[in-house]
Scaffold this active site. Structure first.
Site, PDB file in Angstrom:
ATOM      1  N   GLY A 197       3.772   0.009   5.299  1.00 47.48           N
ATOM      2  CA  GLY A 197       5.160   0.349   5.603  1.00 47.48           C
ATOM      3  C   GLY A 197       5.305   0.944   6.988  1.00 47.48           C
ATOM      4  CG  LEU A 229      -1.920  -1.142   1.301  1.00 46.92           C
ATOM      5  CD1 LEU A 229      -2.707  -1.070   2.607  1.00 46.92           C
ATOM      6  CD2 LEU A 229      -2.862  -1.109   0.111  1.00 46.92           C
ATOM      7  CG  LEU A 234      -5.896   2.509   1.775  1.00 44.28           C
ATOM      8  CD1 LEU A 234      -6.065   2.814   3.256  1.00 44.28           C
ATOM      9  CD2 LEU A 234      -6.448   1.146   1.445  1.00 44.28           C
ATOM     10  CG  ASP A 283      10.041  12.612   9.759  1.00 38.91           C
ATOM     11  OD1 ASP A 283       9.272  13.190   8.976  1.00 38.91           O
ATOM     12  OD2 ASP A 283      11.051  13.148  10.232  1.00 38.91           O
ATOM     13  CG  ASN A 322       6.377  14.466   5.356  1.00 40.32           C
ATOM     14  OD1 ASN A 322       5.644  13.982   4.510  1.00 40.32           O
ATOM     15  ND2 ASN A 322       5.920  15.112   6.417  1.00 40.32           N
ATOM     16  NE  ARG A 323      14.325  11.659   8.208  1.00 38.93           N
ATOM     17  CZ  ARG A 323      13.944  11.042   9.322  1.00 38.93           C
ATOM     18  NH1 ARG A 323      13.133  11.665  10.162  1.00 38.93           N
ATOM     19  NH2 ARG A 323      14.337   9.812   9.587  1.00 38.93           N
ATOM     20  CG  LEU A 352      -3.917   8.720   7.488  1.00 38.48           C
ATOM     21  CD1 LEU A 352      -4.832   7.700   6.820  1.00 38.48           C
ATOM     22  CD2 LEU A 352      -4.683   9.505   8.530  1.00 38.48           C
TER      23      LEU A 352
END
Length: 345
Positions: A223, A203, A249, A227, A229-230, A263
């Protein structure tokens, strides 16, 4: 305390003090990283204070109840005293019986899930990309996943893969982890489930495939990376390199996320559980995703098709969700990690 930390970061000492070394793991942190570290330290301090306050409150409540009980016994005759003690003993016995019955039902559901439950994997192979604080956050999210799954009427067949390495010690510190009724693999999912590779679905929000229905034959992978975003695109690349399917999703079809496009692992896991139960994505998203993460224009329709605008209702819904989380993992709070919204890849 924040001022002390900031000074430590700006002027790292050379005396080898372990506390300051922990606060300044990198000699040349950027200002943004320094602020983030200070913010995290403040959070941890506040969390510790809250935990201590709750512990003290619980202790005082226990003392108060014991005192009330002793005072009650002192005001009655010996015969009435014996009756009260026996009544209390029977009540405790009844409660223990109820708990024992609930435990047996839970074990039965969890064992059945291994045969017919929706297969879901949490990929823990990213420990080397996370800080100790982020790993601890992930562990708390896993604890919540297990608690929610145990209470669910149709629990998932849950796998934790990649439980070795840097993840092993934090997981082993979870009370009762060795007795958890789930699959725990030190191997990666690609190794542990190599005979079912054609059924693996990672996913990831970067996928072009949207999940319409959950296929009971498929094994959906979340997964375990805080964090994110890195590390944008990391899980998509991983799945592509391994030659396994990907999907996301259908969150965008039902609501628009607000400022935070992330999320947690447990939120994505609970969304999947809700869909197994309701077969309705919209209900699953609105029941799990906190109101603060939804766009202002996003509201929930009532049975007549009209949009609900009652802010108090949304506030109550969010508070109820927060209490449920707190109860699940028996912690004063849950640290939110960052996982991509549309798949928490």
């Amino acid at each position: 305390m924040a001022d002390t930390i900031e000074k430590t970061l700006e002027n790292p000492p050379t005396n080898g003090n372990p506390t300051t070394e922990t606060l300044n793991p990198t000699p040349s942190l950027s200002k943004s990283a320094q602020k983030k570290l200070v913010k995290q330290q403040k959070y941890e301090e506040k969390k510790a204070q809250k935990k201590a306050a709750m512990k003290e409150h619980k202790k005082k409540e226990g003392e108060r109840k014991r005192k009330e009980w002793d005072e009650k016994l002192s005001t009655v005759s010996e015969e009435e005293k014996l009756k009260l003690i026996e009544s209390r003993r029977e009540l405790r016995k009844e409660r223990m019986g109820i708990r024992s019955e609930e435990k047996e039902k839970k074990i039965e559901r969890m064992m059945k899930a291994k045969e017919i439950g929706q297969k879901i994997v949490i990929d823990l192979d990213f420990a080397d990309l996370m800080s100790p604080t982020e790993i601890n956050s992930l562990v708390q999210q896993i604890m919540y996943c297990y608690a929610v799954n145990g209470r669910c009427s149709s629990p998932a067949h849950l796998w934790l893969t990649g439980c070795g390495g840097d993840m092993e010690a934090p997981l082993q510190r979870i009370p009762g982890f060795d007795k958890w009724l789930i699959e725990k693999e030190k191997l990666s999912y690609i190794e542990a489930l190599q005979d079912q590779k054609e059924n693996l679905v990672y996913l990831t929000a970067d996928s072009e495939t949207i999940v319409d229905e959950l296929d009971p034959r498929k094994i959906y992978i979340i997964g375990g990376l805080v964090d994110r975003n890195r590390w944008k695109g990391l899980t998509m690349k991983k799945a592509s390199d391994q030659g396994i399917q990907t999907a996301k999703l259908p969150i965008g079809s039902y609501l628009k996320m607000s400022s935070s496009q992330v999320l947690t692992v447990n939120q994505v896991f609970e969304i999947l559980l809700k869909f197994v139960e309701t077969k309705d994505w919209k209900t699953s998203f609105f029941d799990v995703i906190p109101q603060r993460k939804r766009g202002e224009a996003e509201t929930r329709e009532d049975q007549e098709g009209e949009y609900k605008e009652d802010e108090e209702e949304h506030k109550e819904e969010e508070e109820t969700s927060g209490e449920r989380k707190k109860k699940c993992i028996e912690q004063p709070s849950v640290v939110e990690g960052n996982l991509l919204t549309e798949a928490s890849t």
